[in-house]
Design a protein around this motif. Structure first.
Motif, mmCIF file in Angstrom:
data_model
loop_
_atom_site.group_PDB
_atom_site.id
_atom_site.type_symbol
_atom_site.label_atom_id
_atom_site.label_comp_id
_atom_site.label_asym_id
_atom_site.label_seq_id
_atom_site.Cartn_x
_atom_site.Cartn_y
_atom_site.Cartn_z
ATOM 1 N N TYR A 130 84.048 21.130 60.653
ATOM 2 C CA TYR A 130 84.888 22.006 61.499
ATOM 3 C C TYR A 130 84.095 22.525 62.700
ATOM 4 C CZ TYR A 130 87.443 26.403 62.546
ATOM 5 O OH TYR A 130 88.099 27.444 63.151
ATOM 6 N N THR A 131 82.924 23.120 62.408
ATOM 7 C CA THR A 131 82.108 23.685 63.487
ATOM 8 C C THR A 131 81.571 22.585 64.399
ATOM 9 O OG1 THR A 131 81.498 25.617 62.188
ATOM 10 C CG2 THR A 131 79.971 24.990 63.925
ATOM 11 N N SER A 132 81.063 21.524 63.804
ATOM 12 C CA SER A 132 80.463 20.446 64.608
ATOM 13 C C SER A 132 81.490 19.790 65.521
ATOM 14 C CB SER A 132 79.834 19.398 63.701
ATOM 15 O OG SER A 132 78.559 19.816 63.330
ATOM 16 N N ILE A 133 82.689 19.542 64.998
ATOM 17 C CA ILE A 133 83.711 18.884 65.829
ATOM 18 C C ILE A 133 84.107 19.803 66.988
ATOM 19 C CG2 ILE A 133 86.105 18.057 65.879
ATOM 20 C CD1 ILE A 133 85.627 16.918 63.052
ATOM 21 N N TYR A 134 84.304 21.069 66.696
ATOM 22 C CA TYR A 134 84.656 22.022 67.764
ATOM 23 C C TYR A 134 83.598 21.966 68.871
ATOM 24 C CZ TYR A 134 85.787 26.527 70.007
ATOM 25 O OH TYR A 134 86.123 27.510 70.907
ATOM 26 N N LEU A 135 82.326 22.110 68.472
ATOM 27 C CA LEU A 135 81.252 22.182 69.480
ATOM 28 C C LEU A 135 81.078 20.843 70.202
ATOM 29 C CD1 LEU A 135 78.637 24.349 67.546
ATOM 30 C CD2 LEU A 135 80.314 25.092 69.247
ATOM 31 N N ALA A 136 81.279 19.753 69.451
ATOM 32 C CA ALA A 136 81.119 18.421 70.057
ATOM 33 C C ALA A 136 82.181 18.165 71.123
ATOM 34 C CB ALA A 136 81.198 17.355 68.973
ATOM 35 N N LEU A 137 83.395 18.634 70.855
ATOM 36 C CA LEU A 137 84.483 18.351 71.795
ATOM 37 C C LEU A 137 84.481 19.314 72.982
ATOM 38 C CD1 LEU A 137 87.414 17.440 69.349
ATOM 39 C CD2 LEU A 137 85.773 15.926 70.492
ATOM 40 N N ALA A 168 84.204 14.530 56.255
ATOM 41 C CA ALA A 168 83.750 14.884 57.608
ATOM 42 C C ALA A 168 83.729 13.641 58.494
ATOM 43 C CB ALA A 168 82.361 15.517 57.535
ATOM 44 N N LYS A 169 83.257 12.527 57.934
ATOM 45 C CA LYS A 169 83.202 11.271 58.718
ATOM 46 C C LYS A 169 84.599 10.885 59.200
ATOM 47 C CE LYS A 169 80.061 7.974 58.064
ATOM 48 N NZ LYS A 169 79.532 8.223 59.353
ATOM 49 N N ASP A 170 85.579 10.980 58.297
ATOM 50 C CA ASP A 170 86.952 10.623 58.680
ATOM 51 C C ASP A 170 87.443 11.509 59.833
ATOM 52 O OD1 ASP A 170 86.974 8.701 56.747
ATOM 53 O OD2 ASP A 170 88.070 9.897 55.266
ATOM 54 N N PHE A 171 87.184 12.800 59.732
ATOM 55 C CA PHE A 171 87.644 13.700 60.798
ATOM 56 C C PHE A 171 86.883 13.436 62.106
ATOM 57 C CE2 PHE A 171 89.294 16.715 57.402
ATOM 58 C CZ PHE A 171 90.623 16.597 57.789
ATOM 59 N N ILE A 172 85.583 13.193 61.993
ATOM 60 C CA ILE A 172 84.770 12.929 63.190
ATOM 61 C C ILE A 172 85.293 11.673 63.900
ATOM 62 C CG2 ILE A 172 82.452 12.151 63.933
ATOM 63 C CD1 ILE A 172 81.336 14.150 61.781
ATOM 64 N N LEU A 200 81.998 11.693 69.174
ATOM 65 C CA LEU A 200 80.980 10.652 69.083
ATOM 66 C C LEU A 200 79.555 11.194 69.185
ATOM 67 C CD1 LEU A 200 82.814 8.003 71.269
ATOM 68 C CD2 LEU A 200 82.783 8.218 68.776
ATOM 69 N N ASN A 201 79.424 12.425 69.638
ATOM 70 C CA ASN A 201 78.081 13.008 69.785
ATOM 71 C C ASN A 201 77.585 13.693 68.506
ATOM 72 O OD1 ASN A 201 80.310 14.556 70.456
ATOM 73 N ND2 ASN A 201 79.210 15.890 71.875
ATOM 74 N N ILE A 202 78.196 13.367 67.367
ATOM 75 C CA ILE A 202 77.753 13.951 66.088
ATOM 76 C C ILE A 202 77.079 12.880 65.239
ATOM 77 C CG2 ILE A 202 78.450 15.063 63.936
ATOM 78 C CD1 ILE A 202 80.872 16.203 65.352
ATOM 79 N N LEU A 203 75.851 13.165 64.825
ATOM 80 C CA LEU A 203 75.149 12.297 63.872
ATOM 81 C C LEU A 203 75.166 13.004 62.516
ATOM 82 C CD1 LEU A 203 73.252 9.897 63.158
ATOM 83 C CD2 LEU A 203 71.348 11.390 63.775
#
Ligand SMILES: C[S@@+](CC[C@H](N)C(=O)[O-])C[C@H]1O[C@@H](n2cnc3c(N)ncnc32)[C@H](O)[C@@H]1O
Length: 189
Positions: free
Chosen positions: A48-55, A74-78, A84-87
Motif C-alpha cells: 500500500y505505502t510503496s505503491i502510493y509513493l512509487a506512483l 503485493a506483486k500482483d498489485f504492483i 515499476l520503480n518498486i523492487l
C-alpha cells in the motif's frame, strides 16, 4: 485515486495491517521536500505505502517482506498498478543487510525488533536521510489483545524510545498525532 481505495478495501477484507494514510502522506511530503530519491521499506504487506509513493514520485523503492502470501499479493498489485520503480525482496528483515544507502527508511514490520532494525538500518541511511518507525502509540496493534500481551508491547515500545534517546549522533522526534504515532530519526553532525 482508485488504487488506494482498492488496496484499502483489500486490507480491510483480509485483515492486513497497513499504514494509516496520514503516515503515507507524511512520507510523501518528506520525499518531495527533501528531493529524496531512494526509499527502503521494512514490511511490505500488500505494498500500500510503496505503491502510493512509487506512483507519486520519481523514486527508487526497495521493500522487504517475509510472508510469501503477502509478497505474492503485493506483486500482483504492483504489476496491476504498473509501479515499476518498486523492487520487492522476499526475506526476513533480520537477514536483510542492504549494500546500498537510502534517503528514507520506513520500519513497519515486527515491532519487537524495531530497535534492532533501527540500529542496523541507521548504517544504511544517507547523510541527509530520515528513518520513520510506525506504531509508536500501538493503538492499531492492541485492539482486544490480552492484557499480558498489551503490557509486553508497551514495554517494547518504552524500551525503544529510551534506547533511541541513547543513540549518539542522531536527532529524533516522536509525533504521536500522525497515524498511530511515528518516530522520526535523522543523523546529526
Ligand atoms: C504493518 S504491515 C506493513 C504495512 C506496510 N508497511 C504498509 O504501510 O502498507 C507489517 C508487515 O511486515 C511483515 N513482517 C513482519 N515481520 C517481518 C520481518 N521480520 N521481515 C520482513 N517482514 C516482516 C508482515 O508479514 C506484514 O506484512
Amino acid at each position: 485515486m482508485n488504487y488506494l481505495n482498492e488496496l484499502k478495501e483489500y486490507a480491510k477484507e483480509h485483515y492486513v495491517p497497513i499504514a494509516r494514510l496520514d503516515v503515507v502522506e507524511y512520507l510523501d511530503t518528506l520525499i518531495k521536500k527533501n528531493k529524496y530519491q531512494t526509499f527502503l521499506e521494512i514490511g511490505t504487506a500488500i505494498a500500500y505505502t510503496s505503491i502510493y509513493l512509487a506512483l507519486q514520485n520519481k523514486i527508487s523503492i526497495v521493500t522487504v517482506e517475509r510472508d510469501l502470501q503477502m509478497f505474492k499479493t503485493a506483486k500482483d498489485f504492483i504489476n496491476k498498478y504498473q509501479a515499476l520503480n518498486i523492487l520487492q525482496i522476499y526475506e526476513a528483515a533480520s537477514y536483510f543487510y542492504p549494500e546500498n544507502k537510502y534517503d528514507l527508511i520506513f520500519i513497519d514490520a515486527n515491532k519487537s525488533h524495531n530497535l534492532l532494525y533501527l540500529q542496523r538500518y541507521l548504517k544504511c541511511l544517507t547523510s541527509q536521510g530520515t528513518i520513520v518507525i510506525d506504531n509508536i502509540n500501538l493503538n492499531d496493534l492492541l485492539g482486544d489483545v490480552p492484557i499480558k500481551k498489551k503490557q509486553k508491547y508497551e514495554m517494547i515500545n518504552q524500551t525503544l524510545i529510551e534506547n533511541i534517546q541513547k543513540i549518539p549522533n542522531i536527532e529524533y522526534q516522536i509525533k504521536r498525532e500522525i497515524g498511530d504515532g511515528i518516530a522520526i530519526i535523522k543523523q546529526s553532525f
